[in-house]
Every structure is written in structure tokens, then in C-alpha cells.
Design a protein around this motif. Structure first.
Motif, PDB file in Angstrom:
ATOM      1  N   TYR A   1      -0.163   2.386   7.341  1.00  0.00           N
ATOM      2  CA  TYR A   1       0.428   2.961   6.133  1.00  0.00           C
ATOM      3  C   TYR A   1       0.265   4.471   6.172  1.00  0.00           C
ATOM      4  N   TRP A   2       1.342   5.167   5.810  1.00  0.00           N
ATOM      5  CA  TRP A   2       1.350   6.618   5.885  1.00  0.00           C
ATOM      6  C   TRP A   2       1.909   7.229   4.614  1.00  0.00           C
TER       7      TRP A   2
ATOM      8  N   SER B   1      -5.103  16.251  -1.241  1.00  0.00           N
ATOM      9  CA  SER B   1      -5.459  14.986  -1.871  1.00  0.00           C
ATOM     10  C   SER B   1      -4.510  13.905  -1.394  1.00  0.00           C
ATOM     11  N   CYS B   2      -4.987  12.689  -1.399  1.00  0.00           N
ATOM     12  CA  CYS B   2      -4.145  11.552  -1.043  1.00  0.00           C
ATOM     13  C   CYS B   2      -4.509  10.400  -1.961  1.00  0.00           C
ATOM     14  N   LEU B   3      -3.603  10.066  -2.850  1.00  0.00           N
ATOM     15  CA  LEU B   3      -3.800   8.953  -3.776  1.00  0.00           C
ATOM     16  C   LEU B   3      -3.342   7.663  -3.108  1.00  0.00           C
ATOM     17  N   VAL B   4      -4.221   6.685  -3.114  1.00  0.00           N
ATOM     18  CA  VAL B   4      -3.935   5.403  -2.468  1.00  0.00           C
ATOM     19  C   VAL B   4      -3.710   4.331  -3.527  1.00  0.00           C
ATOM     20  N   SER B   5      -2.619   3.647  -3.419  1.00  0.00           N
ATOM     21  CA  SER B   5      -2.323   2.549  -4.341  1.00  0.00           C
ATOM     22  C   SER B   5      -2.264   1.252  -3.547  1.00  0.00           C
ATOM     23  N   GLY B   6      -2.880   0.207  -4.107  1.00  0.00           N
ATOM     24  CA  GLY B   6      -2.785  -1.103  -3.482  1.00  0.00           C
ATOM     25  C   GLY B   6      -3.933  -1.469  -2.573  1.00  0.00           C
TER      26      GLY B   6
ATOM     27  N   CYS C   1      -1.760  11.692   5.336  1.00  0.00           N
ATOM     28  CA  CYS C   1      -2.853  10.746   5.174  1.00  0.00           C
ATOM     29  C   CYS C   1      -2.352   9.369   5.595  1.00  0.00           C
ATOM     30  N   ALA C   2      -3.277   8.559   6.056  1.00  0.00           N
ATOM     31  CA  ALA C   2      -2.912   7.246   6.580  1.00  0.00           C
ATOM     32  C   ALA C   2      -4.005   6.242   6.247  1.00  0.00           C
ATOM     33  N   ALA C   3      -3.620   4.987   6.153  1.00  0.00           N
ATOM     34  CA  ALA C   3      -4.555   3.918   5.810  1.00  0.00           C
ATOM     35  C   ALA C   3      -4.496   2.803   6.840  1.00  0.00           C
ATOM     36  N   ASP C   4      -5.657   2.293   7.180  1.00  0.00           N
ATOM     37  CA  ASP C   4      -5.787   1.190   8.127  1.00  0.00           C
ATOM     38  C   ASP C   4      -6.496   0.046   7.431  1.00  0.00           C
ATOM     39  N   SER C   5      -5.763  -0.952   7.007  1.00  0.00           N
ATOM     40  CA  SER C   5      -6.350  -2.077   6.286  1.00  0.00           C
ATOM     41  C   SER C   5      -7.118  -3.025   7.200  1.00  0.00           C
ATOM     42  N   ARG C   6      -6.909  -2.921   8.518  1.00  0.00           N
ATOM     43  CA  ARG C   6      -7.620  -3.809   9.454  1.00  0.00           C
ATOM     44  C   ARG C   6      -8.949  -3.229   9.898  1.00  0.00           C
ATOM     45  N   ARG C   7      -9.236  -1.989   9.494  1.00  0.00           N
ATOM     46  CA  ARG C   7     -10.507  -1.326   9.802  1.00  0.00           C
ATOM     47  C   ARG C   7     -10.773  -1.314  11.311  1.00  0.00           C
ATOM     48  N   SER C   8      -9.793  -0.847  12.027  1.00  0.00           N
ATOM     49  CA  SER C   8      -9.909  -0.742  13.477  1.00  0.00           C
ATOM     50  C   SER C   8     -11.033   0.199  13.868  1.00  0.00           C
ATOM     51  N   VAL C   9     -11.608  -0.081  15.046  1.00  0.00           N
ATOM     52  CA  VAL C   9     -12.644   0.790  15.581  1.00  0.00           C
ATOM     53  C   VAL C   9     -12.039   2.122  16.043  1.00  0.00           C
TER      54      VAL C   9
ATOM     55  N   VAL D   1       0.865  -1.192   0.000  1.00  0.00           N
ATOM     56  CA  VAL D   1       0.000   0.000   0.000  1.00  0.00           C
ATOM     57  C   VAL D   1       0.901   1.241   0.000  1.00  0.00           C
ATOM     58  N   GLN D   2       0.601   2.153  -0.902  1.00  0.00           N
ATOM     59  CA  GLN D   2       1.346   3.414  -0.961  1.00  0.00           C
ATOM     60  C   GLN D   2       0.367   4.572  -0.957  1.00  0.00           C
ATOM     61  N   LEU D   3       0.745   5.616  -0.260  1.00  0.00           N
ATOM     62  CA  LEU D   3      -0.083   6.803  -0.167  1.00  0.00           C
ATOM     63  C   LEU D   3       0.751   8.012  -0.597  1.00  0.00           C
ATOM     64  N   GLN D   4       0.159   8.851  -1.406  1.00  0.00           N
ATOM     65  CA  GLN D   4       0.854  10.043  -1.874  1.00  0.00           C
ATOM     66  C   GLN D   4      -0.026  11.257  -1.640  1.00  0.00           C
TER      67      GLN D   4
END
Length: 123
Positions: free
Chosen positions: A112-113, A20-25, A94-102, A1-4
Motif C-alpha cells: 500500500y502506498w 505526515s502520513c495518515l493511515v486508514s484501515g 509513505c508505504a504500508a506492509d500488512s504482512r510485516r516482511s523482514v 488500506v489508504q495512506l495520505q
């Protein structure tokens, strides 16, 4: 996962910017996304989260001025910032949480950041 992340810059108080934050993966429907910021000399803090469901949660300091959104087809999230104040000056991540934490406000939930984009608000 990449974030830009992109879109930062210099703006006068009362002005607007859109990040903006483009998310790949990852697909956004499966991912919690967050915006955080870190002001000079301060700890990184939560700004807003967009849950995998599309619902949002805002920090009190930005509620009513900032609006987060996403474009699933473009795998991009946005942060529209209006009525900017000098205290909004910070590097925004921007950050991504693939585990969908509460715990969407907790930066530890995000694995991912992006690289950060600087927002400077002059008085």
C-alpha cells in the motif's frame, strides 16, 4: 488500506520539514511502515522503516538527520527531516506492509502506498 501523505514543500538547505502520513484501515502495531523517495530521473529509494514493533531502520544517507516516529492513536507516522540538503529533493512516499516482511528496505514488501508529497530543497 489508504495512506495520505502531507507536509512537503520548499525549504532552503539546512532547514527542516515534517512529513505526515495518515493511515486508514490498519493499526500501526500490526503494520510495517516505510518512507521512500524518488528524485527526478532516479529510482525510488528507501529512506526509513518503522517496524510493527516500533523499531526503526534508516538509510545511511539520512541517518542522524531524519527521524521517523508514529502515533498509534492517530494512526499517523511522521518523518522529521532536519539539516536538509539539495540532494534530499524528491517526492516522498509513505508505504504500508500488512504482512510485516523482514525485508523492510525493499519496496516490493509494501503493498500500500500514499500519493507522495514533494520536498524541494534549494541551495
Amino acid at each position: 488500506v489508504q495512506l495520505q501523505a502531507s507536509g512537503g514543500g520548499l525549504v532552503q538547505a539546512g532547514g527542516s520539514l515534517r512529513l505526515s502520513c495518515l493511515v486508514s484501515g490498519r493499526t500501526l502495531r500490526d503494520t510495517n511502515m516505510g518512507w521512500f523517495r524518488q528524485a527526478p530521473g532516479k529510482e525510488r529509494e528507501f529512506v526509513v522503516a518503522i517496524r510493527w514493533s516500533g523499531s526503526t531502520m534508516y538509510a545511511e544517507s539520512v541517518r542522524g538527520r531524519f527521524t521517523a516516529s508514529r502515533d498509534n492513536a492517530k494512526t499517523t507516522i511522521y518523518l522529521q527531516m532536519n539539516s536538509l540538503k539539495p540532494e534530499d529533493t524528491a517526492v516522498y512516499y509513505c508505504a504500508a506492509d500488512s504482512r510485516r516482511s523482514v525485508a523492510v528496505t525493499n519496496e516490493q514488501s509494501y503493498g500500500y502506498w500514499g500519493q507522495g508529497t514533494l520536498v524541494t530543497v534549494s541551495s
